[in-house]
Enzyme design. Structure first.
Site, PDB file in Angstrom:
ATOM      1  N   HIS A  44      39.014  37.937  36.377  1.00 30.03           N
ATOM      2  CA  HIS A  44      40.110  38.128  37.334  1.00 30.03           C
ATOM      3  C   HIS A  44      40.651  36.802  37.869  1.00 30.03           C
ATOM      4  O   HIS A  44      41.860  36.547  37.756  1.00 30.03           O
ATOM      5  CB  HIS A  44      39.664  39.035  38.481  1.00 30.03           C
ATOM      6  CG  HIS A  44      40.642  39.102  39.619  1.00 30.03           C
ATOM      7  ND1 HIS A  44      41.909  39.633  39.481  1.00 30.03           N
ATOM      8  CD2 HIS A  44      40.551  38.674  40.911  1.00 30.03           C
ATOM      9  CE1 HIS A  44      42.557  39.547  40.636  1.00 30.03           C
ATOM     10  NE2 HIS A  44      41.752  38.961  41.518  1.00 30.03           N
ATOM     11  N   HIS A  68      39.875  31.896  44.783  1.00 30.45           N
ATOM     12  CA  HIS A  68      40.365  32.687  45.921  1.00 30.45           C
ATOM     13  C   HIS A  68      39.403  33.782  46.383  1.00 30.45           C
ATOM     14  O   HIS A  68      39.477  34.222  47.535  1.00 30.45           O
ATOM     15  CB  HIS A  68      41.739  33.285  45.603  1.00 30.45           C
ATOM     16  CG  HIS A  68      41.714  34.446  44.663  1.00 30.45           C
ATOM     17  ND1 HIS A  68      41.682  34.304  43.292  1.00 30.45           N
ATOM     18  CD2 HIS A  68      41.720  35.784  44.891  1.00 30.45           C
ATOM     19  CE1 HIS A  68      41.683  35.502  42.719  1.00 30.45           C
ATOM     20  NE2 HIS A  68      41.696  36.410  43.665  1.00 30.45           N
ATOM     21  N   GLU A  72      34.885  35.094  50.119  1.00 29.49           N
ATOM     22  CA  GLU A  72      34.733  36.474  50.575  1.00 29.49           C
ATOM     23  C   GLU A  72      33.563  37.171  49.885  1.00 29.49           C
ATOM     24  O   GLU A  72      32.879  38.002  50.491  1.00 29.49           O
ATOM     25  CB  GLU A  72      36.030  37.253  50.321  1.00 29.49           C
ATOM     26  CG  GLU A  72      36.028  38.660  50.899  1.00 29.49           C
ATOM     27  CD  GLU A  72      37.359  39.366  50.697  1.00 29.49           C
ATOM     28  OE1 GLU A  72      37.483  40.501  51.163  1.00 29.49           O
ATOM     29  OE2 GLU A  72      38.254  38.783  50.062  1.00 29.49           O
ATOM     30  N   ASP A  73      33.327  36.834  48.617  1.00 28.44           N
ATOM     31  CA  ASP A  73      32.351  37.585  47.829  1.00 28.44           C
ATOM     32  C   ASP A  73      30.982  36.904  47.710  1.00 28.44           C
ATOM     33  O   ASP A  73      30.000  37.560  47.354  1.00 28.44           O
ATOM     34  CB  ASP A  73      32.894  37.826  46.415  1.00 28.44           C
ATOM     35  CG  ASP A  73      34.121  38.730  46.417  1.00 28.44           C
ATOM     36  OD1 ASP A  73      34.395  39.335  47.474  1.00 28.44           O
ATOM     37  OD2 ASP A  73      34.814  38.818  45.384  1.00 28.44           O
ATOM     38  N   ASP A 145      47.526  37.419  42.395  1.00 30.79           N
ATOM     39  CA  ASP A 145      46.335  38.265  42.553  1.00 30.79           C
ATOM     40  C   ASP A 145      46.718  39.743  42.472  1.00 30.79           C
ATOM     41  O   ASP A 145      46.081  40.536  41.766  1.00 30.79           O
ATOM     42  CB  ASP A 145      45.684  37.941  43.895  1.00 30.79           C
ATOM     43  CG  ASP A 145      44.529  38.868  44.226  1.00 30.79           C
ATOM     44  OD1 ASP A 145      43.598  38.975  43.414  1.00 30.79           O
ATOM     45  OD2 ASP A 145      44.559  39.493  45.311  1.00 30.79           O
ATOM     46  N   ASP A 271      74.187  48.710  30.635  1.00 34.03           N
ATOM     47  CA  ASP A 271      73.484  47.455  30.400  1.00 34.03           C
ATOM     48  C   ASP A 271      72.075  47.655  29.847  1.00 34.03           C
ATOM     49  O   ASP A 271      71.193  46.836  30.056  1.00 34.03           O
ATOM     50  CB  ASP A 271      73.448  46.603  31.665  1.00 34.03           C
ATOM     51  CG  ASP A 271      72.928  47.370  32.880  1.00 34.03           C
ATOM     52  OD1 ASP A 271      72.606  48.558  32.718  1.00 34.03           O
ATOM     53  OD2 ASP A 271      72.844  46.774  33.967  1.00 34.03           O
TER      54      ASP A 271
END
Length: 754
Positions: A44, A68, A72-73, A145, A271
């Site tokens: 990811h 990122h 947090e993890d 993300d 279009d």
């Protein structure tokens, strides 16, 4: 990781080494962790970094994309550690993105639990948007993300798919659009469409797939014809280093949206077949000593000239459809998009949309704010617009306290589709799609909005409810006697215009209330033949307000008079010692002919006429009451919350007088009560048993069972005041199954009321 390496290989070695270190750090941090799909979790952040690299984002953003989720993890990873190893910019982006992700997750979980949780979600979305304004790169990383999460949404539960897709369609796709990142915006919309309306998505996809080969053949032929025509032109090759012509697929959500908006069938969308022409200008040769500003202006002018020359070649080849030419170069979209769009009839008889732009314009259209890192200058107008709306996010935070209202304002005023219109002097104004001349007027200045009486668009008079379109020139007609209309609230769309219109009417109502309170007091003083001008001096009014209300603002006094919280006689006694002395001696003069008080004992100040308790609200001792001077029937006494009293205070305030309970021995008054609870055997007997133990004898008992098996027992019994009534109420509430005991307004008899 090999794809990411290939994308960053041309960057300076120190930057490539930093990206490699960030990858190793993230890989080790997420070691052994898998996603819902069963893939290693590191896939990811690597996918997010690839998206950022394709956008051309700076190296700090790519490293932040890899890192990122680590804080947090992973327990041992801190923001301080990130800064120590990768620098303060990477820390700021990771810290902002971590906060954003946490808030988004908390809000989504709360929304799953209850309706109240949706308020939590709104608050977290607000905090998320505010956090992202700290550094524009935080928004871009979050979009990358969210894009990869949407690509892998199939492994989630259907209810989560719907919720995440809805949030993406409402917040993140519009964010990508406002940043001008068309590449991400279109994919987010199509992926959301797939989960929100799967049947419509599959239908459109299958319809388009059935004739895909035929459309591909038509596009291939048209591209070849156009390529030959442009290469054969005598002037264009001198100005252009490279011409890139390709077929362009229209996105499913865009097709669906257009069909719904215009009420057209798929066959009527012109279009669907589209060609995009990208022109790379040759290096400009300028005289020695030319400054950068002149050089940039010359390059921009030549870009435009090349595009306009190309569209003339297209129109000479194929027949243009009237009304289908759009010039977004002269009038860019609010997010900075620049291109020429024209729809022509090809040799095969099929309509084809041709888009013409320079390569720089294409990069800005695809990558939006990310193009800032590709081009140091870029579109200055678009850059200014982005700064403006990011400032708006911060301003809304200060102006609006309620989170739901904040999110509504963001969606309406900031993230909605935009139109760019012009003042008569050529100043460009960006407004939400659907805006009217009234929205435009208030955007220019509040005073212009409040005095608007008409509008001209492109020289023609239009109604104030007219919906403005891109490129319209708007002229507002004002008058010093003009004023807002409440009807404007039915068609204005901007939050600021609606708020200013409401404020105008609130202020008007406040002024009317102040004038009404002033008139009540003045009229009373004149009736008492007092010196009005002398007594209503500011200093005396301030002193009276201080004594009666605890403030020194006479406006508070007038408001209290208007609302019936004070009577003119009470204010008059404070203002005039003579009036107070007269009223103090008034009871002595009434003494020879005293009036027997009604049951309950009400005293109405300043009157010797009969008083009676009004049966519309049936006041009892302890209730707050007020009197109404009837025509020929004395004074009728009401509870102050009685609907009739509220109406009388508004319509005939001069006939409303203060009233209070006397200090005599209280009598009894019949009161009606409703006992409410689920129906069960023995409920009525239990209620009557409690009353018997309390030595209470009801004069009337009725029991009914309504919808959903709810029992209502109507009781009428004598009480000595609201303290006595509350004791009875508490006793009945002890009965098993009784949910509430409600006092009914009054006994319904013929002729009840005042």
């Amino acid at each position: 990781m090999s794809e990411l390496r290939a994308l960053v290989t041309t960057r300076p070695p120190a930057e490539v080494e930093g990206i490699e270190r960030a990858f190793v750090f993230a890989r080790d941090a997420h070691d052994g962790v898998t996603r819902k799909s069963g893939e290693p979790y590191i896939t990811h952040p690597v996918a997010v970094a690839v998206i950022l690299a394709r956008l051309g984002m700076d190296t700090d953003s790519i490293m932040a994309g890899l890192l990122h989720d680590t804080v947090e993890d992973v327990e041992y990873v801190t923001f301080e550690l990130i800064e120590q190893q990768f620098g303060p910019d990477v820390r700021r982006i990771v810290e902002g993105e971590t906060k954003v992700s946490k808030l988004s997750k908390q809000g989504s979980q709360a929304a799953e639990v209850s309706d109240a949780g949706r308020d939590v979600q709104a608050e977290n979305l607000r905090q998320m948007l505010i956090a992202m304004t700290g550094d524009i790169r935080i928004i871009v990383v979050k979009l990358a993300d969210r894009l990869h999460n949407m690509r892998t949404l199939g492994s989630m539960r259907p209810d989560k798919q719907q919720r995440i897709a809805r949030e993406t369609m409402d917040i993140f796709a519009p964010l990508a659009h406002r940043l001008g990142i068309g590449q991400i915006k279109w994919e987010l919309e199509d992926l959301s469409f797939r989960y929100l309306q799967p049947d419509e998505y599959e239908y459109l996809q299958s319809r388009l797939r059935t004739r895909q080969e035929e459309r591909d053949a038509l596009i291939t032929r048209a591209v070849k014809e156009l390529q030959e025509a442009l290469e054969d032109d005598l002037e264009l090759p001198e100005w252009v280093a490279d011409i890139d012509i390709a077929g362009r697929s229209k996105h499913l959500w865009s097709i669906h949206n257009k069909m719904q908006r215009e009420g057209k069938a798929l066959e009527q969308i012109f279009d669907l077949l589209a060609i995009r022409v990208m022109l790379t200008p040759r290096d400009l040769i300028v005289p020695p000593g030319t400054d950068d500003v002149r050089r940039e202006r010359a390059e921009a002018t030549r870009e435009k000239r090349i595009c306009y020359h190309t569209v003339s070649i297209v129109h000479s080849m194929w027949t243009p459809l009237p009304g289908r030419f759009k010039d977004y170069i002269a009038v860019p979209k609010p997010n900075g998009y620049q291109s020429l769009h024209t729809t022509v009839i090809s040799q095969s008889g099929q309509p084809i949309e041709v888009q013409i732009r320079s390569r720089r314009m294409h990069e800005v259209a695809e990558y939006g704010v990310a193009a800032h890192w590709m081009y140091k200058q870029g579109n200055q107008l678009a850059q200014k617009d982005r700064e403006n709306w990011i400032s708006q996010l911060r301003e809304l935070q200060n102006e609006i306290n309620d989170a739901s209202d904040y999110m509504d304002a963001v969606k309406t005023d900031i993230l909605s589709q935009r139109v760019r219109v012009f003042t008569p002097k050529g100043l460009a104004i960006s407004l939400p799609s659907g805006s009217t001349p009234v929205d435009f007027a208030y955007h220019i200045h509040t005073r212009i909005g409040e005095t608007t009486v008409g509008a001209r668009v492109n020289g023609s008079i239009v109604p104030l409810s007219y919906r403005l379109g891109n490129g319209d020139m708007v002229e507002i007609v004002t008058s010093k006697n003009g004023h807002p209309s409440k009807d404007w609230l039915n068609f204005t769309v901007t939050r600021s215009a609606r708020a200013k219109i409401r404020h105008h009417f609130r202020q008007q109502e406040r002024d009317e209330a102040l004038q009404h309170g002033h008139d009540l007091l003045e009229r009373y003083l004149r009736k008492r033949q007092l010196a009005v001008r002398q007594l209503m001096r500011t200093k005396l009014l301030e002193d009276a307000t201080s004594r009666l209300l605890g403030t020194r603002n006479p406006d508070d006094l007038y408001h209290a008079l208007h609302a019936g919280k004070l009577t003119p006689s009470a204010v008059g006694r404070v203002l005039s010692p003579r009036l107070a002395q007269e009223q103090a001696s008034a009871p002595a003069r009434r003494a020879p002919v005293p009036k027997a008080p009604e049951p309950g004992g009400v005293f109405v100040e300043g009157f010797t006429t009969n008083t009676k308790l009004s049966q519309c609200c049936n006041p009892i001792r302890g209730d707050q009451v007020m009197g109404y001077l009837t025509r020929g029937r004395g004074v009728s006494v009401h509870r102050i919350d009685c609907p009739n009293m509220i109406r009388l205070l508004k319509d005939e305030p001069e006939r409303c007088v203060a009233a209070s309970w006397d200090a005599g021995t209280p009598g009894t008054t019949l009161v009606d009560l409703d006992v409410i609870g689920p129906d069960r055997a023995g409920l009525l007997a239990d209620v009557l048993g409690v009353l018997a133990r309390e030595k209470r004898s009801p004069t009337k008992v009725e029991a009914v069972v309504g919808m959903e098996e709810v029992a209502v027992i109507h009781l009428r019994l004598p009480v000595m005041g609201n303290t006595d009534l509350e004791a009875i109420r508490r006793a009945i509430l002890t009965v098993d199954g009784v949910d509430d005991v409600v006092r009914v307004g009054g006994r319904k008899r013929n002729g009840a009321g005042s």
